[in-house]
Scaffold this active site. Structure first.
Site, mmCIF file in Angstrom:
data_model
loop_
_atom_site.group_PDB
_atom_site.id
_atom_site.type_symbol
_atom_site.label_atom_id
_atom_site.label_comp_id
_atom_site.label_asym_id
_atom_site.label_seq_id
_atom_site.Cartn_x
_atom_site.Cartn_y
_atom_site.Cartn_z
ATOM 1 N N ARG A 93 -11.015 6.503 19.247
ATOM 2 C CA ARG A 93 -11.639 6.498 20.571
ATOM 3 C C ARG A 93 -11.511 7.845 21.297
ATOM 4 O O ARG A 93 -11.885 7.960 22.444
ATOM 5 C CB ARG A 93 -11.040 5.376 21.433
ATOM 6 C CG ARG A 93 -9.563 5.546 21.742
ATOM 7 C CD ARG A 93 -9.084 4.454 22.701
ATOM 8 N NE ARG A 93 -7.695 4.599 23.058
ATOM 9 C CZ ARG A 93 -6.697 4.013 22.441
ATOM 10 N NH1 ARG A 93 -6.938 3.241 21.403
ATOM 11 N NH2 ARG A 93 -5.450 4.190 22.835
ATOM 12 N N ARG A 134 -16.294 17.039 21.785
ATOM 13 C CA ARG A 134 -17.624 17.316 22.316
ATOM 14 C C ARG A 134 -18.017 18.754 22.023
ATOM 15 O O ARG A 134 -17.215 19.674 22.222
ATOM 16 C CB ARG A 134 -17.648 17.079 23.826
ATOM 17 C CG ARG A 134 -17.372 15.623 24.187
ATOM 18 C CD ARG A 134 -17.274 15.438 25.683
ATOM 19 N NE ARG A 134 -16.952 14.056 26.009
ATOM 20 C CZ ARG A 134 -16.374 13.670 27.136
ATOM 21 N NH1 ARG A 134 -16.067 14.574 28.056
ATOM 22 N NH2 ARG A 134 -16.113 12.402 27.357
ATOM 23 N N ARG A 160 5.764 -0.208 24.610
ATOM 24 C CA ARG A 160 6.227 1.060 25.137
ATOM 25 C C ARG A 160 6.250 0.935 26.662
ATOM 26 O O ARG A 160 5.414 0.248 27.253
ATOM 27 C CB ARG A 160 5.279 2.199 24.745
ATOM 28 C CG ARG A 160 5.136 2.411 23.260
ATOM 29 C CD ARG A 160 6.402 2.898 22.601
ATOM 30 N NE ARG A 160 6.707 4.276 22.995
ATOM 31 C CZ ARG A 160 7.818 4.913 22.633
ATOM 32 N NH1 ARG A 160 8.742 4.287 21.905
ATOM 33 N NH2 ARG A 160 8.037 6.165 23.006
ATOM 34 N N ARG A 189 3.217 14.136 30.255
ATOM 35 C CA ARG A 189 2.274 14.699 31.206
ATOM 36 C C ARG A 189 2.877 14.721 32.601
ATOM 37 O O ARG A 189 3.894 14.066 32.863
ATOM 38 C CB ARG A 189 0.964 13.909 31.223
ATOM 39 C CG ARG A 189 1.100 12.449 31.631
ATOM 40 C CD ARG A 189 -0.239 11.727 31.517
ATOM 41 N NE ARG A 189 -0.147 10.330 31.959
ATOM 42 C CZ ARG A 189 -1.183 9.502 32.031
ATOM 43 N NH1 ARG A 189 -2.392 9.916 31.692
ATOM 44 N NH2 ARG A 189 -1.035 8.257 32.447
ATOM 45 N N GLU A 222 6.132 12.167 33.372
ATOM 46 C CA GLU A 222 5.998 10.869 32.704
ATOM 47 C C GLU A 222 6.674 10.916 31.329
ATOM 48 O O GLU A 222 6.347 11.759 30.495
ATOM 49 C CB GLU A 222 4.515 10.542 32.566
ATOM 50 C CG GLU A 222 4.203 9.106 32.259
ATOM 51 C CD GLU A 222 2.714 8.808 32.414
ATOM 52 O OE1 GLU A 222 2.100 8.396 31.414
ATOM 53 O OE2 GLU A 222 2.181 8.998 33.536
ATOM 54 N N TYR A 264 -4.069 -3.805 24.765
ATOM 55 C CA TYR A 264 -4.275 -2.781 25.784
ATOM 56 C C TYR A 264 -5.686 -2.960 26.327
ATOM 57 O O TYR A 264 -6.669 -2.855 25.591
ATOM 58 C CB TYR A 264 -4.113 -1.371 25.211
ATOM 59 C CG TYR A 264 -4.311 -0.328 26.280
ATOM 60 C CD1 TYR A 264 -3.282 -0.015 27.164
ATOM 61 C CD2 TYR A 264 -5.540 0.289 26.457
ATOM 62 C CE1 TYR A 264 -3.465 0.901 28.177
ATOM 63 C CE2 TYR A 264 -5.736 1.218 27.470
ATOM 64 C CZ TYR A 264 -4.690 1.512 28.325
ATOM 65 O OH TYR A 264 -4.880 2.408 29.344
ATOM 66 N N ASP A 276 -8.460 -1.888 29.460
ATOM 67 C CA ASP A 276 -8.821 -1.141 30.652
ATOM 68 C C ASP A 276 -9.123 -2.121 31.783
ATOM 69 O O ASP A 276 -9.381 -3.307 31.552
ATOM 70 C CB ASP A 276 -10.046 -0.266 30.383
ATOM 71 C CG ASP A 276 -9.702 0.956 29.544
ATOM 72 O OD1 ASP A 276 -8.568 1.449 29.668
ATOM 73 O OD2 ASP A 276 -10.568 1.410 28.771
#
Length: 368
Positions: A171, A175, A247, A277, A298, A346, A348
């Site tokens: 995923r 580009r 996690r 991050r 994080e 998971y 969204d």
């Protein structure tokens, strides 16, 4: 009918609202002191910054029905996630795009030249990638893999990319233009007043009673015709078969006077940097202006009992245990398992809301 909804996150709120509007009585409980689950937002009292308390959540979807639904309960402002990555002593644009490729390799290639160049970098001898690493090497080649994926993935998942399935990487786009919008969905934005205000609005109905800081007890289901469970699937069964793996994230907050990093999300690809991050929360509300800034470093680690679960691991051992729990769940007649934790996937936010709407509609159709 009387319904008990365990969890006041997106799943519980949306299902509860649909049932309440159909005339049913809904009791929504949550063990935390707030609604909205892990997408909870709140104003920092010192800086006025809207904080994503459990890490950043950016709304993006191609589902127009879901987009129209959330816009009934919140004013959404335009927002595009433009992630940067610090790796090998330089800052790059993510996802990997033509700017990233040209900057990383010191080139000035056009799209067709870059496509040919990356094809030459890719390890095409890997015909059927099985692991994350094999997929990445076939996808972009070793230099880009080691700069942007290897170290970050080791920190995020706590294991070698050779142990992770190839599907995790499928995923992540590359580009061959200068588009650095992290998501490609038609609708993207942020609720102006935060996600918690949106969920509070969804739950604001005379047929819904919300009880916070309330832990589920099996005796509660005795007063309900049906239970919608959005807590951990294994938690419903008191972990009697064992614990499913997750996690979790630890956040190290620090404040800064001014602008710390100039973007909302800065990844750190080098393995020797312990965090994955840094997020700077005022950049998630670019329509606001704040002198002070709130940032989170994080860190990812394996979830222990009592931790907030974030990402289901879903490797071989967990999938075998999941099959056993799903068999128990399938035999239930008064309980429906929903959401990220209840289905151990998971999800969204847009998918969570879409599934909640469908779950409520399907259930009511069966009870007519």
């Amino acid at each position: 009918m009387r319904f008990l909804l365990v969890g006041a996150g997106l799943s519980g709120a949306v299902i509860g609202r649909e049932l309440a509007e159909a005339g049913h009585q809904c009791r929504v409980i949550d063990s935390r002191k707030h609604v909205a689950g892990n997408c909870h937002t709140e104003r920092d009292t010192e800086t006025g910054v809207m904080m994503h308390v459990y890490g950043p959540h950016i709304f993006h979807t191609d589902d127009e029905t879901v987009w129209n639904y959330v816009n009934k309960f919140a004013t959404f402002m335009p927002f595009q996630n433009r992630v940067k990555s610090t790796t090998q002593n330089a800052v790059y644009s993510l996802p990997i795009n033509l700017l990233t490729i040209n900057q990383f390799f010191g080139k000035t290639m056009r799209p067709d030249e870059a496509r040919e160049f990356i094809s030459a970098q890719a390890d095409l001898s890997i015909e059927d990638p099985q692991s994350f690493e094999e997929q990445a090497l076939r996808f972009v080649g070793r230099p880009l893999y080691e700069a942007f994926f290897k170290g970050y993935t080791e920190k995020q998942w706590g294991c070698s990319p050779t142990e992770l399935p190839a599907s995790i990487l499928k995923r992540l786009p590359v580009r061959f233009n200068y588009d650095d919008n992290y998501f490609f969905h038609r609708f993207q934005g942020m609720p102006r007043d935060g996600y918690t205000a949106m969920v509070e609005a969804i739950l604001d109905h005379p047929n819904i009673k919300v009880e916070l800081q309330t832990t589920y007890d099996p005796s509660m289901s005795e007063d309900a015709d049906h239970v919608f469970w959005s807590g951990p699937l294994d938690g419903y069964y008191d972990y009697k078969l064992g614990r499913l793996g997750y996690r979790t994230l630890d956040f190290e907050r620090f404040d800064y006077e001014g602008d710390y990093q100039g973007c909302a999300v800065m990844n750190y690809g080098d393995r020797e940097v312990p965090y994955t991050r840094i997020t700077e929360h005022k950049h998630f509300s670019p329509w606001e202006s704040h002198e002070g800034s709130v940032c989170y470093r994080e860190f990812s680690r394996l979830a222990e009992p009592g931790d907030t679960p974030y990402y289901p691991i879903r490797l071989v051992e967990e999938k075998a245990l999941l099959d056993e729990y799903q068999a128990l769940a399938a035999a239930e007649t008064k309980v429906t398992f929903v959401g990220r934790l209840g289905t151990y996937r998971y999800l969204d936010m847009d998918v969570t809301i879409g599934e909640a709407l469908q779950t409520a509609a399907t259930f009511m159709a069966k009870t007519v």
